[in-house]
Design an enzyme around this catalytic site. Structure first.
Site, PDB file in Angstrom:
ATOM      1  N   ARG A 195      58.964  39.917  33.056  1.00 54.46           N
ATOM      2  CA  ARG A 195      59.371  40.870  34.109  1.00 54.46           C
ATOM      3  C   ARG A 195      60.797  41.350  33.892  1.00 54.46           C
ATOM      4  NH1 ARG A 195      60.810  37.044  39.247  1.00 54.46           N
ATOM      5  NH2 ARG A 195      61.087  35.140  38.077  1.00 54.46           N
ATOM      6  N   ARG A 228      55.831  36.065  35.487  1.00 54.22           N
ATOM      7  CA  ARG A 228      56.974  35.439  36.141  1.00 54.22           C
ATOM      8  C   ARG A 228      57.712  34.428  35.271  1.00 54.22           C
ATOM      9  NH1 ARG A 228      57.136  30.680  40.017  1.00 54.22           N
ATOM     10  NH2 ARG A 228      59.142  30.892  41.068  1.00 54.22           N
ATOM     11  N   SER A 286      62.135  40.336  42.533  1.00 53.87           N
ATOM     12  CA  SER A 286      61.053  39.757  41.739  1.00 53.87           C
ATOM     13  C   SER A 286      60.677  40.643  40.555  1.00 53.87           C
ATOM     14  CB  SER A 286      59.816  39.536  42.605  1.00 53.87           C
ATOM     15  OG  SER A 286      60.081  38.587  43.610  1.00 53.87           O
ATOM     16  N   HIS A 333      54.024  38.941  37.964  1.00 56.82           N
ATOM     17  CA  HIS A 333      53.417  37.733  38.519  1.00 56.82           C
ATOM     18  C   HIS A 333      51.899  37.715  38.345  1.00 56.82           C
ATOM     19  CE1 HIS A 333      57.432  37.643  40.094  1.00 56.82           C
ATOM     20  NE2 HIS A 333      57.253  36.548  40.794  1.00 56.82           N
ATOM     21  N   ASP A 335      52.887  29.464  44.268  1.00 58.13           N
ATOM     22  CA  ASP A 335      52.403  30.274  45.394  1.00 58.13           C
ATOM     23  C   ASP A 335      50.889  30.173  45.569  1.00 58.13           C
ATOM     24  OD1 ASP A 335      54.783  31.126  46.378  1.00 58.13           O
ATOM     25  OD2 ASP A 335      54.744  33.098  45.426  1.00 58.13           O
ATOM     26  N   GLU A 362      51.605  48.833  50.203  1.00 60.93           N
ATOM     27  CA  GLU A 362      51.274  49.175  48.823  1.00 60.93           C
ATOM     28  C   GLU A 362      50.355  50.397  48.722  1.00 60.93           C
ATOM     29  OE1 GLU A 362      50.980  46.148  50.160  1.00 60.93           O
ATOM     30  OE2 GLU A 362      52.536  44.994  49.167  1.00 60.93           O
ATOM     31  N   PHE A 374      48.889  42.818  44.338  1.00 65.02           N
ATOM     32  CA  PHE A 374      49.083  43.933  45.270  1.00 65.02           C
ATOM     33  C   PHE A 374      49.115  45.274  44.543  1.00 65.02           C
ATOM     34  CE2 PHE A 374      51.836  40.375  47.095  1.00 65.02           C
ATOM     35  CZ  PHE A 374      50.727  39.735  47.639  1.00 65.02           C
TER      36      PHE A 374
END
Lengths: 281, 317
Positions: free
Chosen positions: B13, B170, B40, B112, B120, B61, B86
């Site tokens: 990322r 990530r 992020s 991610h 998560d 989104e 998302f």
């Protein structure tokens, strides 16, 4: 600039086009199309500042996005009469290999269409993007949209409505076709939405209502007032009170003609109520 | 055998963030949108340098995808940023109608992705996104393998006209591709030459494939490792040329084996040169909380899983 009589004549011709298009293929959405005929005729021929020809980016001209894509018959007829493609092409509506798909699309390269619509609730977001691109480009023209009232039941609209005021998208005029009908019945029986005006106001928009949404003069006045509200830090919502199926007595005041084509006899009856003005395609 | 080493690990990322920042300096049409995940997605540098070209959408989104589509009307090149979950499943119909079917030049940039999101858990660990996106007509699907490749891919997709799904992740992973690489969309990279088995990997699994090839070499097995950063359009020639030599193949991806890279490769092979194939990927399951390394081991997405698959497929020749 057209006068009211000319716009009325064009509206009558557009109504005939709508009826003949859906009758020919025994499918399509005449009710909402007829209800918005005056609005779209006025928009394309009087209200919007358009350039000749079609360019996808639409720089330095007003843009329109149809969010309730199922009223494609009225959109196609108005676009054709505005010169985007030959009126004769209306003959191909919903036929195989046509640019006039059941719901509008850019996919077949039909001039005048800038986004696919049909799956409801997406048009306002797209229009906001186009409006923000105009601001980045130093382009002071406006972006117009049209939405069904039932369509406001889709949640994405409220994301867009919240965003547009928060980000001061004040070059956007969104019109809601307030006909009170949706497929399964009246909006009040399917999912009552309360006061749409109060909702838009609460979300930080300027709102004005056109009580006679099938009256050309009332539409011109309302949209002129709406234009005067642009550029003042808020997006503008026009609540256009229309009658679904307007101009064809047996199609009015009911949701029955949302997505149903007339029979041969019904077509004849409907056309007799709307005599030819500019010539059939 | 060609071997790869690394001196630094970084998250892919951050490669996206660096590429976006460079685009901000070189391409005035590039704009960026984010749904409340700036940090992020590592978009801070672009935003700092080009505040007028950044759109904070908030946690919305669907609206972001529509606004991105609209921004192309006016000549902008929008890069949307949020988590892969998302960026795809949550907004599939918006992407399908307003972006893919409308052929809008939107770059959907998704961080991610996969199990390596870690703690998560499964709500955020999408393992179906490659399948969702590759099924959309006209959509290009790219899953780069390290920081440098992700940066190069980010820059390359701005030059490409059409919707793109760019998938990255990530965790910090080894940087083993060159910093000065030219990224060619749709062009597979042969990383090692081998004769016994072809390993086709994408994303974080490319490094695992290289580690596997080293261990296999010790066992006297010569593996040809191919980095498939572009899943669609797939470089069929690179795959067919390789299996013509090795006569068996292992595909490796941080994704469900249903709908992922492996199935795309299987289609190419079935219609051109039927070849024994083993699939390294998640086996039609959701993920769970855990460290990335724990999850990659539990769900058999690491070098050892690739080694096992190679040994199995060689026996099937």
């Amino acid at each position: 600039m057209a006068n009211t009589t000319e716009l009325q004549d064009l509206t009558t011709q557009v109504r005939r086009d709508i009826l003949r298009m859906v009758h020919k293929v025994n499918s399509g959405h005449p009710g909402g199309s007829l209800g918005c005929a005056e609005f779209l005729v006025a928009l394309y021929n009087e209200i919007m500042d358009r350039k000749d020809g079609f360019d996808m980016n639409g720089l330095n001209e007003d843009l329109f996005f149809l969010s309730n894509g199922h009223i494609s018959p009225v959109f196609y007829s108005v676009l054709a009469h505005a010169g985007y493609f030959p009126v004769e092409e209306l003959n191909t509506f919903r036929l195989i290999n046509s640019r006039l798909q059941g719901h509008p699309t850019t996919h077949e390269g039909l001039p005048g269409v800038r986004i696919a619509s049909g799956s409801l609730g997406q048009g306002m977001s797209v229009a906001i993007g186009a409006a923000q691109a105009k601001k980045l480009n130093g382009d002071n023209k406006l972006v117009y949209t049209l939405h069904g009232d039932g369509e406001l039941q889709e949640g994405q609209n409220w994301e867009a409505i919240m965003y547009a005021s928060a980000k001061k998208v004040d070059n956007l005029i969104s019109t809601i076709d307030l006909n009170g009908q949706q497929i399964d019945g009246s909006t009040d029986t399917v999912l009552p939405m309360g006061s749409i005006e109060a909702k838009f106001l609460a979300f930080g928009w300027d709102v004005l209502t056109v009580e006679k949404g099938n009256d050309i003069d009332a539409i011109l006045k309302g949209m002129s007032d709406a234009k005067a509200l642009t550029g003042k830090g808020k997006p503008v919502c026009v609540l256009l009170k229309t009658v679904m199926g307007n101009g064809v007595d047996f199609m009015m005041y009911t949701h029955a003609w949302h997505g149903k084509a007339p029979s041969d006899e019904q077509l004849e009856n409907a056309l007799s109520q709307n005599p030819e003005t500019l010539g059939d395609y | 055998m060609k071997t790869y080493t690394y001196t630094e690990k970084k998250d892919t990322r951050s490669g996206f963030g660096a590429g976006l920042a460079e685009l901000g300096r070189t391409n005035p049409n590039v704009v960026a949108l984010c749904a409340d995940l700036i940090g992020s997605l590592k978009m801070d540098e672009f935003i700092k340098e080009n505040p007028e070209r950044f759109f904070q959408i908030g946690i919305a989104e669907a609206n972001m995808m529509g606004i991105a589509a609209g921004l192309t009307i006016g000549g902008k090149i929008p890069f949307t940023g949020t988590f892969a979950n998302f960026s795809t499943g949550r907004v599939y119909d918006q992407i399908r109608q307003s972006i893919a079917y409308s052929n809008k030049n939107v770059k959907i940039c998704a961080s991610h992705a996969g199990l390596t999101l870690g703690e998560d858990g499964a709500t955020h660990q999408i393992l179906e996104d490659i399948g969702l996106m590759k099924m959309l007509p006209g959509m290009t699907v790219i899953n780069p393998c390290d920081y440098n490749q992700t940066k190069a891919a980010t820059i390359a997709i701005a030059e490409f006209d059409g919707p793109v799904y760019l998938r990255f992740g990530r965790p910090s992973v080894p940087i083993f591709t060159p910093a000065d690489q030219k990224f060619e969309i749709g062009k597979a990279l042969q990383l090692t030459e081998g004769a016994d088995v072809t390993i086709v990997a994408t994303g974080h699994l490319v490094w695992e494939a290289l580690e596997a090839s080293k261990a296999l070499y010790e066992k006297g097995i010569s593996a040809e490792v191919i980095d498939i950063h572009t899943i669609k359009p797939l470089d069929a020639k690179a795959i067919l040329d390789s299996v013509a030599k090795t006569r068996c193949i292992v595909t490796a991806e941080e994704h469900n084996i249903l709908g992922g890279l492996g199935e795309s490769v299987a289609r190419v092979l079935a219609t051109n040169n039927p070849t024994p194939q083993e699939f390294v990927g998640t086996k039609d399951t959701f993920g769970e909380s855990g460290t990335p390394a724990q999850l990659m081991e539990k769900y058999q997405l690491n070098a050892q899983a690739i080694i096992n698959a190679c040994e199995t497929v060689i026996k099937r020749k």
